[in-house]
Design an enzyme around this catalytic site. Structure first.
Site: not given
Ligand code: PGA
Length: 249
Positions: A10, A12, A95, A97, A166, A172, A211
């Site tokens: 992803n 982003k 997601h 976000e 998640e 993140g 992460s």
């Molecule tokens: P991350 O993000 O691996 O940077 O924690 C995962 C995601 O939000 O899909």
């Protein structure tokens, strides 16, 4: 039923024409015969670029969102029909976000899942609790409610989705769920899918995201109900993403 793991990046809102080309070329060269399935979910403006970069490789193209609507006066949105024109095979839906910054409700996420499925795109449906919800002991209730809305609307074709657990507090932040914490939630989701799709539930891939990186992937992917990963930060570095791919089967 045998299923391959899915390792999905992803990106982003990251990338540039130059950076994408270098990253995807390295992935194509480094993942010539992967044991797992691979996807990169890229920002919409780069779909055409990455479509041609992954052509003929085992890497599938993914989007990060999809509209509930087919076409019309929905400024800023992309429909599943449009995504299909660029060879998109996967779309991340719901997601955290999107839920947090764009107010996506469980109902919207369910409708986006339906729009993707109706157009031959596999939705990667994200669920996960915040830190406050985990500390309040509400993890199970939250993820079950989020998945239930998707099952309610998409019941008959639920076996076609991919689920991504998640935990919001792990995204993140560098704080990964322990393999045991992740597996416990994956088992809850598997049981819920089993209730909805009986025999097909075992074949539904449940990814872990939050992460995941080159160092912790193998341990997470070794869990019974973890069938792949949805990877943010580490998917932007070819060497790290390739190491995660190598840890999958
Ligand atoms: P991350 O993000 O691996 O940077 O924690 C995962 C995601 O939000 O899909």
């Amino acid at each position: 039923m045998t299923k391959k793991m899915l390792i999905a990046g992803n990106w982003k809102m990251n990338g540039s024409l130059a950076a994408n080309e270098a990253l995807v070329k390295a992935l194509v060269a480094g993942a010539a015969a992967p044991a797992c399935e691979i996807a990169v979910c890229v920002p919409a403006p780069y779909l055409a670029q990455v479509q041609s970069l992954v052509a003929g490789s085992p890497i599938a193209l993914g989007a990060q969102d999809v509209s509930t609507q087919a076409q019309g006066a929905f400024t800023g949105e992309q429909s599943a029909v449009m995504l299909r024109e660029f060879g998109v095979r996967y779309a991340i839906v719901g997601h955290s976000e999107r839920r947090q910054y764009h107010g996506e409700t469980d109902e919207v996420v369910a409708a986006k899942t339906a729009a993707a499925l109706a157009n031959g795109i596999t939705p990667i449906v994200c669920v996960g609790e915040t830190l406050a919800q985990r500390e309040a002991g509400a993890t199970e209730e939250v993820v079950k409610r989020q998945l239930a809305a998707v099952i309610h609307v998409n019941g008959h074709c639920i076996s076609e989705i991919v689920v991504a657990y998640e935990p919001v507090w792990a995204i993140g932040t560098g704080k990964t769920a322990t393999p045991e914490q992740a597996q416990a939630v994956h088992a809850v989701l598997r049981a819920q899918l089993h209730h909805a799709a009986s025999d097909h539930a075992a074949g539904i891939r449940i990814l872990y995201g939050g992460s995941m990186n080159a160092a912790n992937a193998a341990e997470l992917l070794a869990q019974a109900d973890i069938d792949g990963g949805l990877i943010g930060g580490a998917s932007l570095k070819a060497a790290d993403f390739l190491q995660i791919i190598a840890a999958a089967r």
